[in-house]
Motif scaffolding. Structure first.
Motif, PDB file in Angstrom:
ATOM      1  N   PHE A  61      63.846  65.012  30.686  1.00  0.00           N
ATOM      2  CA  PHE A  61      63.484  63.687  31.628  1.00  0.00           C
ATOM      3  C   PHE A  61      64.641  62.753  31.174  1.00  0.00           C
ATOM      4  O   PHE A  61      65.031  62.700  30.081  1.00  0.00           O
ATOM      5  CB  PHE A  61      62.088  63.063  31.357  1.00  0.00           C
ATOM      6  N   GLY A  62      65.018  61.912  32.198  1.00  0.00           N
ATOM      7  CA  GLY A  62      65.806  60.967  31.979  1.00  0.00           C
ATOM      8  C   GLY A  62      67.178  61.431  31.572  1.00  0.00           C
ATOM      9  O   GLY A  62      67.995  60.752  30.671  1.00  0.00           O
ATOM     10  N   SER A  63      67.533  62.536  32.243  1.00  0.00           N
ATOM     11  CA  SER A  63      68.850  63.112  31.992  1.00  0.00           C
ATOM     12  C   SER A  63      68.896  63.493  30.612  1.00  0.00           C
ATOM     13  O   SER A  63      70.120  63.752  30.040  1.00  0.00           O
ATOM     14  CB  SER A  63      69.777  62.222  32.506  1.00  0.00           C
ATOM     15  N   GLY A  64      68.024  63.802  30.023  1.00  0.00           N
ATOM     16  CA  GLY A  64      67.812  64.482  28.694  1.00  0.00           C
ATOM     17  C   GLY A  64      67.510  63.342  27.376  1.00  0.00           C
ATOM     18  O   GLY A  64      67.523  63.631  26.510  1.00  0.00           O
ATOM     19  N   VAL A  65      67.150  62.469  27.988  1.00  0.00           N
ATOM     20  CA  VAL A  65      66.695  61.249  27.052  1.00  0.00           C
ATOM     21  C   VAL A  65      65.562  61.832  26.135  1.00  0.00           C
ATOM     22  O   VAL A  65      65.145  61.473  24.994  1.00  0.00           O
ATOM     23  CB  VAL A  65      66.312  59.875  27.570  1.00  0.00           C
ATOM     24  N   SER A  66      64.697  62.602  26.973  1.00  0.00           N
ATOM     25  CA  SER A  66      63.256  62.970  26.455  1.00  0.00           C
ATOM     26  C   SER A  66      63.143  64.380  26.760  1.00  0.00           C
ATOM     27  O   SER A  66      63.378  64.839  27.828  1.00  0.00           O
ATOM     28  CB  SER A  66      62.144  62.102  27.105  1.00  0.00           C
ATOM     29  N   LEU A  67      62.392  64.984  25.743  1.00  0.00           N
ATOM     30  CA  LEU A  67      62.231  66.624  26.155  1.00  0.00           C
ATOM     31  C   LEU A  67      60.642  66.836  26.174  1.00  0.00           C
ATOM     32  O   LEU A  67      59.864  66.317  25.144  1.00  0.00           O
ATOM     33  CB  LEU A  67      62.708  67.369  24.860  1.00  0.00           C
ATOM     34  N   TYR A  68      60.127  67.518  27.075  1.00  0.00           N
ATOM     35  CA  TYR A  68      58.698  67.688  27.409  1.00  0.00           C
ATOM     36  C   TYR A  68      58.391  69.287  27.376  1.00  0.00           C
ATOM     37  O   TYR A  68      59.022  69.811  28.450  1.00  0.00           O
ATOM     38  CB  TYR A  68      58.294  66.666  28.476  1.00  0.00           C
ATOM     39  N   TRP A  69      57.355  69.630  26.972  1.00  0.00           N
ATOM     40  CA  TRP A  69      56.656  70.882  26.864  1.00  0.00           C
ATOM     41  C   TRP A  69      55.622  70.756  27.700  1.00  0.00           C
ATOM     42  O   TRP A  69      54.399  70.366  27.051  1.00  0.00           O
ATOM     43  CB  TRP A  69      56.595  71.435  25.784  1.00  0.00           C
ATOM     44  N   PRO A  70      55.213  71.090  28.956  1.00  0.00           N
ATOM     45  CA  PRO A  70      53.984  70.648  29.721  1.00  0.00           C
ATOM     46  C   PRO A  70      52.958  71.609  29.005  1.00  0.00           C
ATOM     47  O   PRO A  70      51.733  71.046  29.092  1.00  0.00           O
ATOM     48  CB  PRO A  70      54.278  71.026  31.135  1.00  0.00           C
ATOM     49  N   GLU A  71      52.868  72.669  29.017  1.00  0.00           N
ATOM     50  CA  GLU A  71      52.035  73.719  28.366  1.00  0.00           C
ATOM     51  C   GLU A  71      51.241  73.204  27.070  1.00  0.00           C
ATOM     52  O   GLU A  71      50.158  73.467  26.814  1.00  0.00           O
ATOM     53  CB  GLU A  71      52.499  75.112  28.062  1.00  0.00           C
ATOM     54  N   LEU A  72      52.324  72.297  26.237  1.00  0.00           N
ATOM     55  CA  LEU A  72      51.987  71.939  24.811  1.00  0.00           C
ATOM     56  C   LEU A  72      51.607  70.553  24.792  1.00  0.00           C
ATOM     57  O   LEU A  72      50.914  70.283  23.858  1.00  0.00           O
ATOM     58  CB  LEU A  72      52.771  72.335  23.992  1.00  0.00           C
ATOM     59  N   ASP A  73      51.703  69.754  25.777  1.00  0.00           N
ATOM     60  CA  ASP A  73      51.488  68.346  25.908  1.00  0.00           C
ATOM     61  C   ASP A  73      52.058  67.790  24.979  1.00  0.00           C
ATOM     62  O   ASP A  73      51.690  67.021  24.275  1.00  0.00           O
ATOM     63  CB  ASP A  73      50.152  68.019  26.020  1.00  0.00           C
ATOM     64  N   GLU A  74      53.423  68.203  24.671  1.00  0.00           N
ATOM     65  CA  GLU A  74      54.192  67.536  23.619  1.00  0.00           C
ATOM     66  C   GLU A  74      55.485  67.049  24.085  1.00  0.00           C
ATOM     67  O   GLU A  74      56.173  67.561  24.820  1.00  0.00           O
ATOM     68  CB  GLU A  74      54.757  68.661  22.541  1.00  0.00           C
ATOM     69  N   GLU A  75      55.886  65.952  23.758  1.00  0.00           N
ATOM     70  CA  GLU A  75      56.950  65.054  24.185  1.00  0.00           C
ATOM     71  C   GLU A  75      57.853  64.650  23.019  1.00  0.00           C
ATOM     72  O   GLU A  75      57.216  63.914  22.022  1.00  0.00           O
ATOM     73  CB  GLU A  75      56.789  63.986  25.173  1.00  0.00           C
ATOM     74  N   LEU A  76      58.986  64.812  22.701  1.00  0.00           N
ATOM     75  CA  LEU A  76      59.956  64.281  21.808  1.00  0.00           C
ATOM     76  C   LEU A  76      61.122  63.498  22.561  1.00  0.00           C
ATOM     77  O   LEU A  76      61.654  63.906  23.593  1.00  0.00           O
ATOM     78  CB  LEU A  76      60.603  65.552  21.163  1.00  0.00           C
ATOM     79  N   ARG A  77      61.426  62.265  22.107  1.00  0.00           N
ATOM     80  CA  ARG A  77      62.524  61.429  22.539  1.00  0.00           C
ATOM     81  C   ARG A  77      63.666  61.875  21.595  1.00  0.00           C
ATOM     82  O   ARG A  77      63.577  61.901  20.416  1.00  0.00           O
ATOM     83  CB  ARG A  77      62.379  60.119  22.249  1.00  0.00           C
ATOM     84  N   VAL A  78      64.896  61.909  22.138  1.00  0.00           N
ATOM     85  CA  VAL A  78      66.058  62.361  21.357  1.00  0.00           C
ATOM     86  C   VAL A  78      66.453  61.303  20.349  1.00  0.00           C
ATOM     87  O   VAL A  78      66.842  61.534  19.102  1.00  0.00           O
ATOM     88  CB  VAL A  78      67.297  62.389  22.348  1.00  0.00           C
ATOM     89  N   ASP A  79      66.134  59.996  20.839  1.00  0.00           N
ATOM     90  CA  ASP A  79      66.503  58.889  19.651  1.00  0.00           C
ATOM     91  C   ASP A  79      65.472  58.905  18.416  1.00  0.00           C
ATOM     92  O   ASP A  79      65.959  58.843  17.429  1.00  0.00           O
ATOM     93  CB  ASP A  79      66.425  57.755  20.410  1.00  0.00           C
ATOM     94  N   ASP A  80      64.217  59.501  18.617  1.00  0.00           N
ATOM     95  CA  ASP A  80      63.460  59.660  17.534  1.00  0.00           C
ATOM     96  C   ASP A  80      63.868  60.842  16.720  1.00  0.00           C
ATOM     97  O   ASP A  80      63.615  60.847  15.422  1.00  0.00           O
ATOM     98  CB  ASP A  80      62.141  59.736  18.098  1.00  0.00           C
ATOM     99  N   LEU A  81      64.319  61.908  17.170  1.00  0.00           N
ATOM    100  CA  LEU A  81      64.817  63.058  16.508  1.00  0.00           C
ATOM    101  C   LEU A  81      66.031  62.593  15.707  1.00  0.00           C
ATOM    102  O   LEU A  81      65.864  63.006  14.399  1.00  0.00           O
ATOM    103  CB  LEU A  81      65.380  64.147  17.517  1.00  0.00           C
ATOM    104  N   LEU A  82      66.984  61.740  16.248  1.00  0.00           N
ATOM    105  CA  LEU A  82      68.063  61.072  15.483  1.00  0.00           C
ATOM    106  C   LEU A  82      67.881  60.200  14.116  1.00  0.00           C
ATOM    107  O   LEU A  82      68.266  60.268  13.307  1.00  0.00           O
ATOM    108  CB  LEU A  82      69.046  60.146  16.514  1.00  0.00           C
TER     109      LEU A  82
END
Length: 121
Positions: A61-82
């Protein structure tokens, strides 16, 4: 006389992902600027618990700002990973989620009524 500043912080764009890969014990996020972030899967228990098939179904989402796994209901933000942020999910919440996932997986693998194997005679 001062030298040129190569860091134009006023024009910073959000850090964005181009793809996601998984190793046996790590998640690797390749950024659009070709940097690579690799963190332990143990930091994100839902991804660690997931099957390879479930992990492969990621949406950006957001052209890659956020990653989302619908089956897992898990979202990671790239900035949080950094920034090295780990999952903050409580053990009780994770246990409930794991129970729900196990039920969903079991219902996907069970055969519809009437399609069971015949009983031996």
């Amino acid at each position: 006389m001062r030298g040129m500043n190569s860091f134009n912080r006023t024009a910073e764009l959000p850090t964005t992902a181009s793809r996601v890969e998984f190793g046996a014990e790590a998640i690797r996020v390749i950024l659009k600027d070709e940097r690579v972030i690799e963190v332990p899967l143990a930091w994100y228990p839902r991804l660690e618990f997931a099957t390879a098939g479930e992990r492969s179904k990621v949406e950006m989402f957001g052209s890659g700002v956020s990653l989302y796994w619908p089956e897992l209901d898990e979202e990671l933000r790239v900035d949080d990973l950094l920034m090295g942020h780990r999952s903050l999910e409580s053990p009780a919440s994770l246990a409930r989620w794991q129970d729900e996932m196990n039920e969903r997986r079991a219902s996907r693998t069970s055969k519809p009524w009437g399609q069971e194997a015949p009983l031996p005679s």
